[in-house]
Design an enzyme around this catalytic site. Structure first.
Site, PDB file in Angstrom:
ATOM      1  N   ARG A  37       0.083 -11.060  -3.994  1.00 18.93           N
ATOM      2  CA  ARG A  37       0.023 -12.166  -3.023  1.00 18.93           C
ATOM      3  C   ARG A  37      -0.308 -13.490  -3.698  1.00 18.93           C
ATOM      4  O   ARG A  37       0.063 -14.553  -3.190  1.00 18.93           O
ATOM      5  CB  ARG A  37      -0.985 -11.852  -1.909  1.00 18.93           C
ATOM      6  CG  ARG A  37      -0.450 -10.861  -0.903  1.00 18.93           C
ATOM      7  CD  ARG A  37      -1.404 -10.710   0.254  1.00 18.93           C
ATOM      8  NE  ARG A  37      -0.890  -9.775   1.255  1.00 18.93           N
ATOM      9  CZ  ARG A  37      -1.574  -9.377   2.305  1.00 18.93           C
ATOM     10  NH1 ARG A  37      -2.804  -9.812   2.507  1.00 18.93           N
ATOM     11  NH2 ARG A  37      -1.029  -8.539   3.160  1.00 18.93           N
ATOM     12  N   LYS A 198       0.598   6.574  11.670  1.00 18.49           N
ATOM     13  CA  LYS A 198       0.426   6.611  13.124  1.00 18.49           C
ATOM     14  C   LYS A 198       1.604   6.063  13.907  1.00 18.49           C
ATOM     15  O   LYS A 198       2.052   4.944  13.667  1.00 18.49           O
ATOM     16  CB  LYS A 198      -0.817   5.798  13.507  1.00 18.49           C
ATOM     17  CG  LYS A 198      -2.102   6.440  13.062  1.00 18.49           C
ATOM     18  CD  LYS A 198      -3.253   5.604  13.531  1.00 18.49           C
ATOM     19  CE  LYS A 198      -4.565   6.349  13.343  1.00 18.49           C
ATOM     20  NZ  LYS A 198      -5.691   5.500  13.742  1.00 18.49           N
ATOM     21  N   GLY A 351       1.750  -2.791   4.345  1.00 20.41           N
ATOM     22  CA  GLY A 351       0.770  -2.901   3.265  1.00 20.41           C
ATOM     23  C   GLY A 351       0.735  -1.678   2.364  1.00 20.41           C
ATOM     24  O   GLY A 351       0.803  -1.793   1.133  1.00 20.41           O
ATOM     25  N   GLY A 374       0.793  -6.296   8.758  1.00 23.87           N
ATOM     26  CA  GLY A 374       0.933  -6.475  10.203  1.00 23.87           C
ATOM     27  C   GLY A 374       1.954  -7.549  10.560  1.00 23.87           C
ATOM     28  O   GLY A 374       2.712  -7.405  11.521  1.00 23.87           O
TER      29      GLY A 374
HETATM   30  P1  ADP Z   1       2.094   0.686   6.025  1.00 26.95           P
HETATM   31  O1  ADP Z   1       0.700   0.174   5.717  1.00 26.95           O
HETATM   32  O2  ADP Z   1       3.032   0.526   4.871  1.00 26.95           O
HETATM   33  O3  ADP Z   1       2.638   0.148   7.333  1.00 26.95           O
HETATM   34  P2  ADP Z   1       1.043   3.087   7.176  1.00 26.95           P
HETATM   35  O4  ADP Z   1      -0.358   2.539   7.155  1.00 26.95           O
HETATM   36  O5  ADP Z   1       1.685   3.263   8.486  1.00 26.95           O
HETATM   37  O6  ADP Z   1       1.999   2.275   6.200  1.00 26.95           O
HETATM   38  O7  ADP Z   1       1.091   4.524   6.522  1.00 26.95           O
HETATM   39  C1  ADP Z   1       0.605   4.852   5.259  1.00 26.95           C
HETATM   40  C2  ADP Z   1      -0.388   5.934   5.408  1.00 26.95           C
HETATM   41  O8  ADP Z   1       0.209   7.089   5.995  1.00 26.95           O
HETATM   42  C3  ADP Z   1      -0.896   6.356   4.061  1.00 26.95           C
HETATM   43  O9  ADP Z   1      -2.319   6.178   4.049  1.00 26.95           O
HETATM   44  C4  ADP Z   1      -0.531   7.843   4.005  1.00 26.95           C
HETATM   45  O10 ADP Z   1      -1.504   8.631   3.379  1.00 26.95           O
HETATM   46  C5  ADP Z   1      -0.400   8.227   5.450  1.00 26.95           C
HETATM   47  N1  ADP Z   1       0.426   9.434   5.599  1.00 26.95           N
HETATM   48  C6  ADP Z   1       1.752   9.555   5.388  1.00 26.95           C
HETATM   49  N2  ADP Z   1       2.156  10.830   5.596  1.00 26.95           N
HETATM   50  C7  ADP Z   1       1.059  11.535   5.935  1.00 26.95           C
HETATM   51  C8  ADP Z   1       0.832  12.905   6.278  1.00 26.95           C
HETATM   52  N3  ADP Z   1       1.817  13.787   6.297  1.00 26.95           N
HETATM   53  N4  ADP Z   1      -0.434  13.274   6.617  1.00 26.95           N
HETATM   54  C9  ADP Z   1      -1.437  12.375   6.585  1.00 26.95           C
HETATM   55  N5  ADP Z   1      -1.293  11.068   6.265  1.00 26.95           N
HETATM   56  C10 ADP Z   1      -0.059  10.647   5.948  1.00 26.95           C
HETATM   57  C1  3PG Z   2      -3.305  -8.896   6.027  1.00 28.82           C
HETATM   58  O1  3PG Z   2      -3.794  -8.471   4.973  1.00 28.82           O
HETATM   59  O2  3PG Z   2      -2.625  -8.187   6.802  1.00 28.82           O
HETATM   60  C2  3PG Z   2      -3.446 -10.352   6.323  1.00 28.82           C
HETATM   61  O3  3PG Z   2      -4.103 -11.035   5.296  1.00 28.82           O
HETATM   62  C3  3PG Z   2      -4.148 -10.576   7.660  1.00 28.82           C
HETATM   63  O4  3PG Z   2      -5.468 -10.107   7.608  1.00 28.82           O
HETATM   64  P1  3PG Z   2      -6.221  -9.735   8.956  1.00 28.82           P
HETATM   65  O5  3PG Z   2      -5.576  -8.480   9.483  1.00 28.82           O
HETATM   66  O6  3PG Z   2      -7.672  -9.547   8.576  1.00 28.82           O
HETATM   67  O7  3PG Z   2      -6.030 -10.877   9.933  1.00 28.82           O
END
Ligand code: ADP
Ligand code: 3PG
Ligand code: MG
Length: 393
Positions: A37, A198, A351, A374
């Site tokens: 970033r 999720k 992320g 997000g």
């Molecule tokens: P992003 O941040 O890229 O939008 P997410 O937060 O939705 O992605 O998803 C990533 C998370 O999903 C990771 O922490 C990963 O460990 C979890 N994950 C993926 N597949 C599984 C699974 N089968 N069981 C548990 N956790 C999972």
């Molecule tokens: C992020 O890491 O998604 C951005 O920097 C926004 O952060 P925030 O979810 O704490 O507003």
């Protein structure tokens, strides 16, 4: 595609610019573990330096909730940015007040000053007009290059833009154009691969994308929820019980709209989430009680590769397994490699997904990796984002 006011639309020569960036980077034991970033702000900073601007950089870091928190100081970032730019970057330990006003008044063209974490003041997240005015008084022009924070209705994103001539920076422009193009004019066939933890955090994105894509691949823990909603037995896998109805509705809407929907047919399963645990492959409906699906199996990966191969644009969000642990990263790595090998336009959002491709040094091999978590998902969900609305002409 709504157009954004960009840097070329402003008269910037010798101006004092308030540049909102997103330096909200991961810090582990006091060390920044991912500089992407910070690097992403470089093109805009260089553009402004070419115009002989004085640059006042402002960002948030973490969620200090309106008061100073030492571990969330932006001070270490000034050093990192200085190395990236090979140029002096000063730091000041607040973002408003007399001392800051004096320092910015004295700033001359070519100088760069990084302010302390905006969220050390409650006025930032409250979009307090007084706080916004104090920030705006530091500069003549406002530039927003904080794409990852563009979905926040905060003072430095919205309030300051209302008070000064404003434009999107290079990063915000590129992110916006790339993600909007996926929604409005993607090279067809267009596929989305949505994995991750999720369903609840992805409902809006799924809902919006099923009207746009030709194929939808669902993986990760999300797939467990979809498969459970369709009557399959996922044993002890992570399943969001309160999202079963929504998952089924999305699946039915997608299928009845003529989409190709790919759900996994085999899995790598284990009794617990750890690097040293025993694993084995299991077909759908053959996962035993006490076992969890923690990655997709080779048949599912092959099916996904076929979708990738025939696509001309692909959006990927959400790892296909518990990819923080190498053992459960195979399907995500397989997907990364087929996407890289394909000639399609490849875009990554989210992320954890961006962190995953970085971890394996694959970042530069994709067409575009969004810096927004997000923010990119909200944009792809078709939502109006406060920061973007401010920058439209
Ligand atoms: P992003 O941040 O890229 O939008 P997410 O937060 O939705 O992605 O998803 C990533 C998370 O999903 C990771 O922490 C990963 O460990 C979890 N994950 C993926 N597949 C599984 C699974 N089968 N069981 C548990 N956790 C999972
Ligand atoms: C992020 O890491 O998604 C951005 O920097 C926004 O952060 P925030 O979810 O704490 O507003
Ligand atoms: Mg995530």
């Amino acid at each position: 595609m709504g157009k954004l006011i960009n840097l070329d639309n402003l008269n910037l020569a010798n101006k004092k610019v308030f540049l909102r960036v997103d330096f909200n980077v991961p810090i582990v034991n006091g060390e920044v573990t991912d500089e992407l970033r910070i690097q992403a702000a470089e093109p805009t900073i260089r553009y402004l330096l070419d115009k002989d601007c004085a640059i006042i950089l402002a960002s948030h870091l973490g969620r200090p909730e309106g008061k100073p928190v030492e571990s969330l100081s932006l001070k270490p970032i000034a050093g990192i940015l200085s190395e990236i730019l090979d140029r002096r970057v000063d730091f000041i330990d607040d973002c408003i007040g007399e001392k800051v006003q004096k320092k910015t008044d004295e700033l001359i063209g070519g100088e760069i000053l990084l302010l302390e974490n905006l969220r050390f003041h409650a006025g930032e997240e409250a979009n307090d007009p007084k706080f916004a005015r104090q920030l705006a008084n530091l500069a003549q022009i406002y530039v927003d290059d904080a794409f990852a924070a563009i979905h926040r209705n905060h003072a430095s994103i919205v309030g300051v833009a209302q008070l000064l001539p404003h434009a999107a920076g290079k990063l915000v422009e590129e992110e916006y154009q790339t993600l909007t193009k996926l929604l409005e004019d993607p090279p067809k066939p267009f596929s989305a691969v949505i994995g991750g933890a999720k369903v609840s955090t992805k409902i809006d994105v799924l809902d919006n994308l099923i009207d746009k894509v030709d194929s939808l691949v669902i993986g990760g823990a999300m797939a467990n929820t979809f498969l459970t909603s369709l009557g399959h037995n996922m044993a002890d896998s992570v399943v969001e019980q309160d999202c079963l109805t929504q998952a089924k509705e999305i699946y039915q809407k997608a299928v009845s709209g003529g989409l190709e929907v790919i759900l996994p047919s085999d899995f790598l399963v284990a009794k617990e989430i750890s690097q040293n645990v025993d694993t084995h492959l299991a077909e759908l409906d053959e996962i035993k009680p006490g076992e969890k699906a923690l990655d997709l199996g080779p048949k599912s990966s092959q099916q996904i590769a076929k979708v990738v191969d025939k696509s001309h644009s692909i959006f990927w969000n959400g790892t296909l397994g518990y990819a923080e642990i190498a053992k459960f990263a195979t399907a995500s790595l397989d997907l990364a490699h087929v996407m890289i090998a394909s000639e399609a336009e490849t875009v990554i959002g989210g992320g954890d997904t961006a962190a995953f491709v970085d971890q394996y040094n694959l970042h530069s091999k994709f067409g575009f990796v969004s810096t927004g978590g997000g923010a990119s998902l909200e944009l792809l969900a078709g939502k109006k984002l406060p920061g973007i609305e401010m920058l439209k002409s």
